[in-house]
Design a protein around this motif. Structure first.
Motif, short mmCIF file in Angstrom:
data_model
loop_
_atom_site.label_atom_id
_atom_site.label_comp_id
_atom_site.label_asym_id
_atom_site.label_seq_id
_atom_site.Cartn_x
_atom_site.Cartn_y
_atom_site.Cartn_z
N ASP A 229 72.31 62.62 27.80
CA ASP A 229 72.46 63.97 28.35
C ASP A 229 73.68 64.06 29.27
O ASP A 229 74.34 65.10 29.32
CB ASP A 229 71.19 64.38 29.10
N SER A 236 80.82 68.71 27.00
CA SER A 236 80.85 70.15 26.70
C SER A 236 81.10 70.97 27.97
O SER A 236 81.05 72.19 27.93
CB SER A 236 79.55 70.57 26.03
N ALA A 237 81.40 70.27 29.07
CA ALA A 237 81.58 71.00 30.34
C ALA A 237 82.89 71.76 30.36
O ALA A 237 83.88 71.34 29.76
CB ALA A 237 81.54 70.01 31.50
N SER A 238 82.89 72.88 31.02
CA SER A 238 84.14 73.61 31.24
C SER A 238 84.02 74.38 32.54
O SER A 238 82.94 74.61 33.05
CB SER A 238 84.43 74.55 30.07
N ARG A 443 80.72 71.51 19.13
CA ARG A 443 79.58 72.43 19.14
C ARG A 443 79.03 72.70 20.53
O ARG A 443 77.95 73.27 20.67
CB ARG A 443 78.43 71.84 18.30
N ASN A 444 79.76 72.22 21.53
CA ASN A 444 79.29 72.40 22.90
C ASN A 444 77.91 71.77 23.11
O ASN A 444 77.10 72.29 23.89
CB ASN A 444 79.18 73.88 23.26
N GLY A 445 77.62 70.73 22.43
CA GLY A 445 76.31 70.07 22.59
C GLY A 445 75.90 69.43 21.28
O GLY A 445 76.70 69.37 20.34
N LEU A 446 74.66 68.98 21.25
CA LEU A 446 74.14 68.35 20.02
C LEU A 446 72.77 68.92 19.71
O LEU A 446 71.97 69.11 20.63
CB LEU A 446 73.99 66.84 20.21
N PRO A 447 72.48 69.17 18.45
CA PRO A 447 71.10 69.52 18.12
C PRO A 447 70.19 68.31 18.36
O PRO A 447 70.68 67.17 18.44
CB PRO A 447 71.16 69.88 16.63
N ARG B 181 76.34 78.08 25.22
CA ARG B 181 76.61 76.66 25.41
C ARG B 181 75.52 75.87 24.68
O ARG B 181 74.34 76.04 24.95
CB ARG B 181 76.59 76.28 26.89
N PRO B 183 74.10 74.03 20.84
CA PRO B 183 73.66 74.55 19.55
C PRO B 183 72.40 75.42 19.65
O PRO B 183 72.32 76.44 18.99
CB PRO B 183 73.38 73.30 18.73
#
Lengths: 477, 490
Positions: A229, A236-238, A443-447, B181, B183
């Motif tokens: 995490d 994916s932080a901005s 994807r700004n993250g992961l499924p 932000r 998925p």
């Protein structure tokens, strides 16, 4: 007799009774002090699983006047079979005598049915004055095991064994300060031998070993999830801010980059705290700086060189990931592309990773739906940063997982500063991780299913590092 | 205690992770115990149901201080307002469009071609774009999907929310597909946007039908068809028959006949509009038009709305379940609660940090007592002279045998009436009360004028280490005897 296995940890003062309890109960709050007589009350430490007590350790004060106690017992002896009754009588008669407060306190749990774990220091010579203590314990008639703890560099284990074998059916060496998880389980298994006569105690201890093993796995899995995490959030932080007409974009982007760095540092810190808490090392929080390499700033050159991948490893991993992506095109083309896709993918991936952005994050000026612009810094584009974070997290995890709860000294990492620690991760796993890092950025993250894959990779790296990673050694505080 | 009343799944999907984030300040052990205990009493295995039931149970506990209970409420309310606005906008647009296309001032009839183009053709086009948006990201269509997503009303709503609520929380991007932000959030935002679109479209069609029917019922409308394109009556008949296929058997009257098509064509270039008698024959188009709007506008939109709502619910469930904090909660709920430690408060003794005094003067003659074999008897003389610069007057042993033997040693020492007594002790051993008893008994016998010096010795006759000296020094000081000193020979 107690319904659950109970063991009283007894012995001379300052022989590591509390250290053994701290180690076995994973309780860093147990006061381990060089001053004798620190422990003044017997204190039970239970291991429970879903509310069911599987075993209990009782930390006791040390013997203070063993010769006086033994003389009283001997002067009141009636027959060998009544010795336990005489000990009970001693405790009853001296309940309110301040001279024998410690002895009463340590004998009480034994008379209530606890097994005896007698602790001695194998680093220092045996002395005849211990005979009185061992004799008193023999008088209680309870099952007894001797633990030879090692407090210091000396080795008098054999001398101790010879003496202890006369009083105890089981004698084990157990270094409370350096005992890892495996050694603790071994000791619990040895407790089982001590309780052979009582099958319900043996079953409880077997279950305790099983529960502890599962709990250890669960903790490792949770720690890996914390690290996963952390990586997902960092990659994916901005940071963004309104950018009015005529504003100094360069300065604004510097400010936002700094804000992003600060946020990432804080996130790493909170992940570390969470991992420490998983291993019940809450107070290590205050000692983080003692984990020397981990005290290094995340964005420093040293961190990148120690924890990240080398240029060659980065380009190899990038090339392999690119080749995989290109290979998919070749497959789609039914091989008509003559592996051109894989070739081009490898070159682009390799060069991209090698000469990839040294800048921390992408900087973009975006329009907003109600007019005006926002300057956005992120997501992270520095190719090596996830590896640095992963390397630091793996090392931190290993130190925390291995740090003994009785240890009141710092750990020093023995690592060559030029090592690229994450480079030791197996190449196939590195490729998979690299691919997951790319997906997080895109994807700004992961499924969830890919997050689970990332967790599995981190667990695999943790297990590999447990065997081949950098060594640590204790440093006296 | 937070509000235990159940909110919507969306509300809880925002509230629970935020609550869990603030809850991280609570010790892990406490959380493990709490969550496992709650889980033990929860029926069923559906994770969302279990998490929501947990939420209801945990509501009876004190909420963490850092929890912002208002955010989810604010965003839920905003979401509700947007949904209502979309319904209202859709209904107003539908009514307005119907009023425009069914406008009849008694001169030229309502043009069926315009009605079909606006209320059927355009809608079919919009449905196609909706279907494109519903597809997962397709290579080549990604840019188009993003463009269509960017045109969504949620983007504007989120911007308004940020501007007017002055709340720059990234979670507000849940209302905006391309800003979401992660998925799960992106999927939720996408289906939320599509649901809103379908709400507006269904309201549009219902309003259009109601207005059209009201105009038909309460006013007199005449219908005809007119187009510049060169189409003959047969082609129009074939086209209408094709359009009527879905309801031909259900509602035969809603299919225009060849005669109606032939008689209802008009050209505005003609000298005058149709007469009233002719116009009354032209009313036969309305069942066809209403059936077409229901079949090609309302029904597909209702289907899409149901589909989008189902997907939105799944996306909302995933929004909750994919959150790492919720996953950690589920893990805590399903893993055995292992508790190690003591429930008894630590009562360790804290000693004052006092140090013993050094002997006032070294040198001279001393009686030596070796406690518990701290030094071999033959080595005592040499050790004492070398490290302490005292001559040994007599050396004797204590501490290894019985207490009565120690008492005899004390008698012998007192008979010698020494000025200084040195007691060698094993530096690596902890000082016991046994020794304290001996020293106090000795002091009572030899009087207060005699100096008593405790000397801890290291293993194998070495000088005691600093750590050992320090332990013995504190112990010696604690006895509180002004004539009791500590030396280590260092």
């Amino acid at each position: 007799m107690s319904t659950h296995p109970t063991f009283a940890i007894v012995g001379h003062p300052n022989k590591g009774k509390s250290s053994i309890v701290a180690t076995l109960a994973e309780d860093e709050t147990v006061v381990v002090s060089p001053d004798p007589g620190t422990t003044r009350q017997a204190r039970g430490f239970q291991m429970q699983s879903d509310g069911r007590v599987l075993y209990e350790l009782v930390d006791t004060p040390g013997f203070q006047r063993p010769r006086a106690v033994l003389e009283w017992l001997q002067s009141n002896e009636r027959s060998a079979s009544e010795r336990p009754a005489v000990v009970r009588e001693f405790v009853t008669r001296h309940e309110s005598d301040p001279r024998f407060k410690d002895e009463c306190e340590l004998l009480r749990p034994i008379l209530a049915g606890a097994g005896i774990l007698y602790v001695v220091d194998g680093a220092h010579p045996y002395g005849a004055e211990y005979d009185a203590e061992m004799e008193i314990l023999r008088w209680t008639g309870q099952p007894r095991m001797a633990l030879i703890n090692m407090i210091g560099p000396g080795d008098h284990v054999e001398e101790w064994r010879r003496a202890l074998n006369q009083y105890f059916s089981i004698v084990r060496v157990f270094d409370a300060l350096r005992a890892d998880f495996g050694k603790r389980l071994e000791l619990l298994r040895a407790f089982r031998e001590l309780t052979e006569v009582d099958q319900s105690w043996a079953r409880s201890l077997e279950q305790a070993v099983d529960v502890l093993q599962k709990d250890r796995k669960a903790r490792q899995q949770r720690a890996a999830a914390e690290i996963a995490d952390l990586l997902i959030e960092v990659l994916s932080a901005s940071e963004s801010a309104p950018c009015p007409e005529g504003a100094d974009q360069v300065q604004l982007s510097k400010d936002l980059t700094e804000r992003l760095r600060k946020r990432i540092r804080q996130r790493e810190h909170s992940a570390r705290r969470a991992v420490q808490e998983l291993y019940r090392h809450r107070s290590l929080r205050m000692q983080t700086s003692e984990f020397e390499l981990l005290g290094e700033d995340l964005f420093s050159e040293r961190s990148f060189s120690v924890f990240g991948l080398s240029n060659a490893q980065l380009s190899m991993t990038g090339a392999a990931t690119g080749a995989l992506a290109g290979g998919a095109i070749d497959v789609a083309a039914g091989g008509a592309s003559l592996l051109l896709g894989a070739g081009i993918g490898a070159i682009v991936g390799g060069l991209g990773a090698m000469f990839g952005s040294n800048r921390l994050a992408k900087i973009q000026l975006l329009g907003t739906p109600l007019g005006g612009h926002r300057l956005v810094v992120g997501p992270i584009s520095a190719t090596n940063l996830p590896w640095v974070i992963l390397g630091r997290s793996l090392l931190h995890h290993r130190l925390v997982a291995e740090t003994n709860h009785a240890r009141r000294e710092s750990l020093v990492l023995v690592a060559d500063a030029s090592e690229h620690l994450t480079g030791s991760i197996e190449a196939g796993r590195r490729r998979h991780l690299s691919n997951l890092f790319r997906l997080i950025r895109e994807r700004n993250g992961l499924p969830t299913h890919q997050r689970d894959e990332l967790i599995s990779e981190i667990v695999a790296a943790m297990e590999a590092w447990a065997n081949v990673g950098p060594a640590q050694e204790p440093r006296p505080s | 205690m937070h509000n235990v009343r159940r909110g919507s799944l969306f509300h809880e999907a925002l509230d629970i992770p935020a609550w869990l984030e603030a809850d991280r300040d609570r010790p892990l052990e406490e959380r493990l115990h709490r969550d496992r205990s709650i889980a033990a009493n929860l029926p069923g295995s559906d994770p969302v149901a279990r998490v929501r039931a947990w939420w209801e149970s945990v509501g009876r506990e004190a909420a963490p201080a850092a929890w912002d209970a208002t955010f989810a409420t604010r965003l839920s309310r905003t979401r509700g307002i947007i949904t209502f606005s979309m319904l209202l906008i859709g209904a107003l647009a539908g009514a307005g469009t119907a009023l425009a296309v069914f406008r009849y001032d008694g001169t030229w009839p309502v043009n069926v071609v315009t009605v079909l183009a606006t209320l059927v053709g355009l809608q079919l086009l919009l449905i196609v774009s909706t279907l494109i948006l519903m597809l997962p990201t397709v290579p080549g269509l990604g840019a188009l999907q993003n463009l269509l997503g960017g045109l969504n009303p949620g983007a504007l709503a989120a911007a308004l929310y940020r501007r007017f609520a002055r709340h720059d929380d990234q979670r507000a991007s849940l209302l905006v597909w391309h800003e979401a932000r992660g998925p799960s959030a992106a999927r939720f935002a996408r289906w939320q946007m599509l649901t809103w679109s379908q709400c507006a479209a269904v309201a549009f069609n219902i309003a259009a039908l109601v207005v059209a029917f009201a105009l038909i019922a309460f006013t007199d409308l005449a219908f005809g068809w007119s187009t510049t394109l060169r189409v003959d009556n047969h082609e129009v008949l074939r086209f209408t028959q094709w359009l009527c296929a879905p309801w031909r058997d259900l509602w035969p009257a809603a299919q225009p006949s060849a005669e109606l098509i032939e008689h209802s064509r008009f050209f505005r270039l003609a000298s005058s509009p149709p007469t009233a008698t002719v116009a009354s024959e032209l009313t036969g188009w309305w069942p066809f038009l209403l059936a077409a709007i229901v079949t090609y506008g309302l029904l597909p939109r209702c289907c899409l709305l149901i589909f989008a709502a189902i997907r939105l619910r799944t996306a909302t469930r995933n929004l909750l379940l994919d959150d790492p904090r919720v996953r950690a909660l589920l893990d805590r709920m399903s893993t055995a609660d292992v508790h190690l430690g003591s429930d008894v408060k630590e009562t360790a003794r804290v000693f004052p940090d006092a140090e013993a005094q050094s002997a006032p003067a070294l040198g001279g003659e001393a009686v030596v007592i070796i406690w518990s074999g701290a030094l071999p008897l033959p080595d005592v003389k040499r050790w004492t002279e070398k490290h302490l610069h005292w001559r040994v007057r007599q050396a004797m042993e204590a501490g290894s045998r019985s207490i009565s033997a120690d008492a005899q040693t004390i008698e012998r020492v007192s008979e010698l009436q020494p000025g200084t007594v040195v007691v060698f002790v094993r530096g690596w051993e902890a000082p016991l009360l046994d020794l304290q008893d001996f020293i106090q008994a000795l002091r009572a016998k030899i009087g207060s004028q005699c100096s008593l010096i405790v000397v801890p010795v290291g293993a194998n006759g070495e000088i005691a280490s600093e750590a050992q000296r320090s332990i013995w020094s504190r112990w010696t000081a604690r006895i509180g005897d002004p004539g009791l000193y500590l030396e280590s020979g260092a």
